[in-house]
Design a protein around this motif. Structure first.
Motif, PDB file in Angstrom:
ATOM      1  N   GLY A 179       0.708  -1.045  -0.019  1.00  0.00           N
ATOM      2  CA  GLY A 179       0.101  -0.075  -0.078  1.00  0.00           C
ATOM      3  C   GLY A 179       0.892   1.160   0.193  1.00  0.00           C
ATOM      4  O   GLY A 179       0.623   2.129  -0.481  1.00  0.00           O
ATOM      5  N   MET A 180       1.871   1.207   0.847  1.00  0.00           N
ATOM      6  CA  MET A 180       2.746   2.305   0.860  1.00  0.00           C
ATOM      7  C   MET A 180       3.356   2.524  -0.673  1.00  0.00           C
ATOM      8  O   MET A 180       3.486   3.762  -1.136  1.00  0.00           O
ATOM      9  CB  MET A 180       3.958   2.212   1.705  1.00  0.00           C
ATOM     10  N   LEU A 181       4.027   1.538  -1.219  1.00  0.00           N
ATOM     11  CA  LEU A 181       4.441   1.674  -2.547  1.00  0.00           C
ATOM     12  C   LEU A 181       3.565   2.113  -3.620  1.00  0.00           C
ATOM     13  O   LEU A 181       3.764   3.160  -4.402  1.00  0.00           O
ATOM     14  CB  LEU A 181       5.338   0.447  -2.969  1.00  0.00           C
ATOM     15  N   LEU A 182       2.207   1.651  -3.457  1.00  0.00           N
ATOM     16  CA  LEU A 182       1.240   2.215  -4.417  1.00  0.00           C
ATOM     17  C   LEU A 182       1.071   3.806  -4.252  1.00  0.00           C
ATOM     18  O   LEU A 182       0.885   4.505  -4.970  1.00  0.00           O
ATOM     19  CB  LEU A 182       0.114   1.469  -4.234  1.00  0.00           C
ATOM     20  N   ASN A 183       1.047   4.196  -2.921  1.00  0.00           N
ATOM     21  CA  ASN A 183       0.832   5.593  -2.644  1.00  0.00           C
ATOM     22  C   ASN A 183       1.894   6.456  -3.094  1.00  0.00           C
ATOM     23  O   ASN A 183       1.884   7.388  -3.646  1.00  0.00           O
ATOM     24  CB  ASN A 183       0.631   5.650  -1.107  1.00  0.00           C
ATOM     25  N   VAL A 184       3.340   5.810  -2.879  1.00  0.00           N
ATOM     26  CA  VAL A 184       4.423   6.647  -3.419  1.00  0.00           C
ATOM     27  C   VAL A 184       4.263   6.622  -5.040  1.00  0.00           C
ATOM     28  O   VAL A 184       4.584   7.791  -5.607  1.00  0.00           O
ATOM     29  CB  VAL A 184       5.951   5.691  -3.146  1.00  0.00           C
ATOM     30  N   ALA A 185       3.832   5.833  -5.636  1.00  0.00           N
ATOM     31  CA  ALA A 185       3.563   5.784  -7.044  1.00  0.00           C
ATOM     32  C   ALA A 185       2.912   6.952  -7.488  1.00  0.00           C
ATOM     33  O   ALA A 185       2.907   7.359  -8.725  1.00  0.00           O
ATOM     34  CB  ALA A 185       3.069   4.635  -7.442  1.00  0.00           C
ATOM     35  N   ARG A 186       2.016   7.706  -6.764  1.00  0.00           N
ATOM     36  CA  ARG A 186       1.054   8.529  -7.061  1.00  0.00           C
ATOM     37  C   ARG A 186       1.567   9.763  -6.285  1.00  0.00           C
ATOM     38  O   ARG A 186       0.970  11.158  -6.544  1.00  0.00           O
ATOM     39  CB  ARG A 186      -0.237   8.245  -6.471  1.00  0.00           C
ATOM     40  N   ASP A 187       2.923   9.936  -5.616  1.00  0.00           N
ATOM     41  CA  ASP A 187       3.255  10.975  -4.780  1.00  0.00           C
ATOM     42  C   ASP A 187       4.325  11.685  -5.693  1.00  0.00           C
ATOM     43  O   ASP A 187       5.481  11.327  -5.677  1.00  0.00           O
ATOM     44  CB  ASP A 187       3.917  10.551  -3.524  1.00  0.00           C
TER      45      ASP A 187
END
Length: 142
Positions: free
Chosen positions: A44-52
């Motif tokens: 989940g963190m990595l998916l969030n990073v991908a949008r950050d």
């Protein structure tokens, strides 16, 4: 005879040394859902990073699946779990990136959102974040 005595003394010392080891506290590991829960949090963190937009560029040339596996192991160890981390040191893996406190904070925010999405209680989140905070100096401005 002397050899048998030495072996007996060494065995006794090993047993006493092992018996006196403090029990490992794995309560945070368990509260995070053990390895499956930590895996979901990291993903989940990595998916969030991908949008950050603040930090996604740092991950452009990174093997994300490999990073995910290393982060799961690192978080597992930090949480007191039975995993073994075999990756580079934090200093080595962040060398030359010149990450700032703002970059570090952005990653932490993405981690917090992932933990919220997984229903991790705030006190448990804070316990993990406190353990990660001490690593800050190994990541920023390397």
């Amino acid at each position: 005879m002397l050899r048998s005595f030495c072996v007996a003394v060494l065995s006794l010392l090993l047993l006493v040394g092992c018996a006196q080891q403090p029990a490992k506290d794995d309560s945070l590991y368990r509260e995070l859902g053990e390895k499956p829960g930590i895996t979901r949090i990291v993903e989940g963190m990595l998916l969030n990073v991908a949008r950050d937009e603040r930090i996604v560029h740092f991950f452009a040339k990174v093997d994300i699946a490999g990073l995910r596996d290393k982060l799961v192991d690192k978080f597992c160890v930090i949480a007191g779990g039975p995993c073994v981390y075999t990756g580079d040191t934090l200093e080595e893996s962040h060398k030359g990136q010149k990450l700032t406190p703002s970059h570090f904070n952005a990653l932490v925010e993405n981690l917090q959102v992932a933990m919220e999405s997984e229903g991790v209680p705030t006190p448990t989140q804070n316990r993990l974040l406190a353990r990660l905070a001490v690593l800050r100096g190994q990541v920023i401005e390397q």
